[in-house]
Design an enzyme around this catalytic site. Sequence first.
Site, PDB file in Angstrom:
ATOM      1  N   HIS B 125       0.794  -1.302  -0.009  1.00 35.25           N
ATOM      2  CA  HIS B 125       0.018   0.081   0.058  1.00 35.25           C
ATOM      3  C   HIS B 125       0.868   1.323   0.016  1.00 35.25           C
ATOM      4  O   HIS B 125       0.659   2.131  -0.842  1.00 35.25           O
ATOM      5  CB  HIS B 125      -1.088   0.097   1.290  1.00 35.25           C
ATOM      6  CG  HIS B 125      -1.986   1.211   1.522  1.00 35.25           C
ATOM      7  ND1 HIS B 125      -3.244   1.265   0.921  1.00 35.25           N
ATOM      8  CD2 HIS B 125      -1.532   2.429   1.756  1.00 35.25           C
ATOM      9  CE1 HIS B 125      -3.626   2.308   1.481  1.00 35.25           C
ATOM     10  NE2 HIS B 125      -2.582   3.026   1.880  1.00 35.25           N
ATOM     11  N   GLU B 126       1.667   1.298   0.987  1.00 35.83           N
ATOM     12  CA  GLU B 126       2.648   2.332   1.064  1.00 35.83           C
ATOM     13  C   GLU B 126       3.371   2.705  -0.404  1.00 35.83           C
ATOM     14  O   GLU B 126       3.616   3.812  -0.707  1.00 35.83           O
ATOM     15  CB  GLU B 126       3.805   2.406   1.954  1.00 35.83           C
ATOM     16  CG  GLU B 126       3.010   2.222   3.492  1.00 35.83           C
ATOM     17  CD  GLU B 126       2.006   3.651   3.486  1.00 35.83           C
ATOM     18  OE1 GLU B 126       2.225   4.477   3.183  1.00 35.83           O
ATOM     19  OE2 GLU B 126       0.913   3.195   4.342  1.00 35.83           O
ATOM     20  N   HIS B 129       1.735   4.310  -2.766  1.00 30.47           N
ATOM     21  CA  HIS B 129       1.720   5.902  -3.054  1.00 30.47           C
ATOM     22  C   HIS B 129       2.946   6.523  -3.256  1.00 30.47           C
ATOM     23  O   HIS B 129       3.052   7.453  -4.093  1.00 30.47           O
ATOM     24  CB  HIS B 129       1.617   6.146  -1.169  1.00 30.47           C
ATOM     25  CG  HIS B 129       0.207   6.053  -0.580  1.00 30.47           C
ATOM     26  ND1 HIS B 129      -0.829   6.694  -1.322  1.00 30.47           N
ATOM     27  CD2 HIS B 129      -0.204   5.794   0.526  1.00 30.47           C
ATOM     28  CE1 HIS B 129      -1.916   6.598  -0.664  1.00 30.47           C
ATOM     29  NE2 HIS B 129      -1.586   5.891   0.651  1.00 30.47           N
ATOM     30  N   GLU B 217      -6.359   6.494  -1.785  1.00 30.70           N
ATOM     31  CA  GLU B 217      -6.446   5.338  -0.625  1.00 30.70           C
ATOM     32  C   GLU B 217      -6.974   4.079  -1.433  1.00 30.70           C
ATOM     33  O   GLU B 217      -6.350   2.865  -1.313  1.00 30.70           O
ATOM     34  CB  GLU B 217      -7.437   5.571   0.531  1.00 30.70           C
ATOM     35  CG  GLU B 217      -6.591   6.389   1.484  1.00 30.70           C
ATOM     36  CD  GLU B 217      -5.091   6.110   1.851  1.00 30.70           C
ATOM     37  OE1 GLU B 217      -4.858   4.933   2.248  1.00 30.70           O
ATOM     38  OE2 GLU B 217      -4.265   7.191   1.852  1.00 30.70           O
TER      39      GLU B 217
END
Lengths: 189, 393, 137
Positions: B125-126, B129, B217
């Site tokens: 997930h990070e 980003h 997100e």
Amino acid sequence: MWILVVVIVIVVLLLLFLWGSYNGLVNARNQVKNAWAQIDVQLKRRYDLIPNLVETVKGYKNFERDTLEAVTKARTAAQTASTSGDVGARSAAEGELSGALSRLMVVVEKYPDLKANQNFLALQEELTSTENKISFSRQAYNDEVLQYNNKVQQFPATIVAGMFNFKKEQEFLQATTADVERQAPKVSF
Amino acid sequence: MGALLVFIGWFIGLVFAANGIAGLVIALIIWGIMTLVAYFQGDNILLSVAGAKKISPSDHQQLYDVVEEMKIASGLEKMPDIYIIDDPSLNAFATGRDPNHAAVSITSGLLQKLNRDELQGVIGHEISHIKHRDVLLMSMCSVLLGTIVILSFYASRMMMFGAIFGGGGGGGRRGSSKNSGGGGGAAIIILVLAILLMILAPLFAQLIYFAISRKREYLADASSALYTRYPAGLASALEKLEQSTTPVKNATQATAPMYIVNPFRNKLNVNNLTSTHPPLEERIRILRSMAGGAAYANYDQAYRQVKNTNSGIISPQSAAAAGTVGLRAAVAGGPVEPPVDDKVSRTRDVNDMMYRMNDYKTIECECGAKLKVPPSMQGSMIKCPRCGRAHQA
Amino acid sequence: MICPVCNKDMFVIEYKRVELDYCHICKGAWFDAGEMELLLETAGLKDGTQAVHDVLKLPEAHTAEKKRRCPICGKNMKKVIIGGEKGVMIDACFQHHGLWFDGGEVADLMKIVSEQAGCKKETESEIMCFLKDVFQG
């Protein structure tokens, strides 16, 4: 006079097209090579890890010999295949090795002492991570191969590819046994 | 949001200097300075505010491995730096203006709680980003938001003063130009409009900001599923985060979108419009209902199903580009909750790492207790509180 | 971690793989929520995450004793009495960060546990028994 100009313009355009497609092909082929180098690093790392692993596991009495020997043999075969330069043969051999390793990991579950050994746990983490890296870089490699092969086959670049002998590259197709086992059941709609 | 800023600057200028352009220039200058600071120093500021410490592979091999795996899976060229935050709350975030100056940070609390698959989901997930430059996008947005909020705050205060002391005619120089009735009427209209804008602008800006943040997100969740090929990992990590109510120590509204879950965890605030993150429960349900594959298309389908809507969250182009990707099963000991032993070992490992990084010394007492002594006490005699034996620290 | 009473560094004591922060000046101990969770789950109690929550449900004790601040978040903690009628007064962080036992409280607590027969499989009893285990010497 104007015929000469037209001819020159056509020749220049042709050269530009040649130049463009040639560079595009070289670029794509380099991407494939890069991606291959990524897999290669991880596969080599796996060869290095296995002797340590076998050495650590061997110390445990009654450890299933067959499983260990299968891993050692598969490693030797894979290493031999790695010198051949044939992607197909290599991916098959590496697939065998992945299978043998995952069977070993299943057997290990039966030895609680082993699972408490710090040395073994560190090796297991490294092996898990290397397996993951192999499968992720294989995905990246196959994506690059697909793009390159499309370029080689599609008109008009395929003419240039034929002229300068750009051949299709082989995918690292052999999904490791572990992957096959992990495959989720297919859902049909 | 940019338009809002320009608008606000213009109105401020109109009210205070009878010149919209002057206010506009002031607004742009303030925004420009803040943007430059955020661009070049944003990650350093954020990391030092959060109290993050950089770690090397030997500090925590598994974390380093997982980040490297996700780096390979996402196709990032450079390995991001890895930071640990000594904080018992559960969270993680990404920083860095572009993929070559990026870092992922994780709290020690979260590192203790997650197994390998869950950690992979969170890191995926990070990394998304970072890969999609969300950090830059969101920090630019938050600077813009910040500028709007600050400008409206001070401008509305000053206008109040002006309104009180200037006899209600308007603030600053505006008072001196009250020479015709028509001009005065127009001034009042402008003033009322300006005050309205000052109140509404920050609200609008925040709503836009929150909407962008939520969309990123969802995309990061979808990418995590794609990279790891195992959406259940992230889903299970989010479930653990859901159970925790400890707020992050050093979070601010502006840094909130960087975290994997909203660091404020205000359970009362369930209003969807005013949150940087979609509700956890919904994110979990989408990940859990991904069937047949780990590609963007599968996430999009699950999103529509859960949200009961026809408009997806991922653009069809990027969904098509990512192709089809199969799911994988958990690594050994993954889906079933590992025995407590694993959990204890993981906690001890992470804590001991934090002690090492803070130069603690460990003494093993014969009674079975271990004493971990901070640097300030080293050199003095320490009595084991269990058996009373004295040790030279 | 800094002792909420003395404002000095505490050291850590690990026993049976569970950690406490201990102040060698005032002999107080900080029991972190995460560590409590490990202790309770090792003991086979489900949902160790609820430990501080359970303690916080107890009524606020009326006392003149000075409020303590949580060493993690720095906010005032709640004074509650655990261990029944004649129990000891401890401090619990409202933010669920953990429990603080003053020096004297640990001693009182050990007395109570000795009077009771054995440890029961429930949150309070487990915590008190563990503290006794650690500080028995």
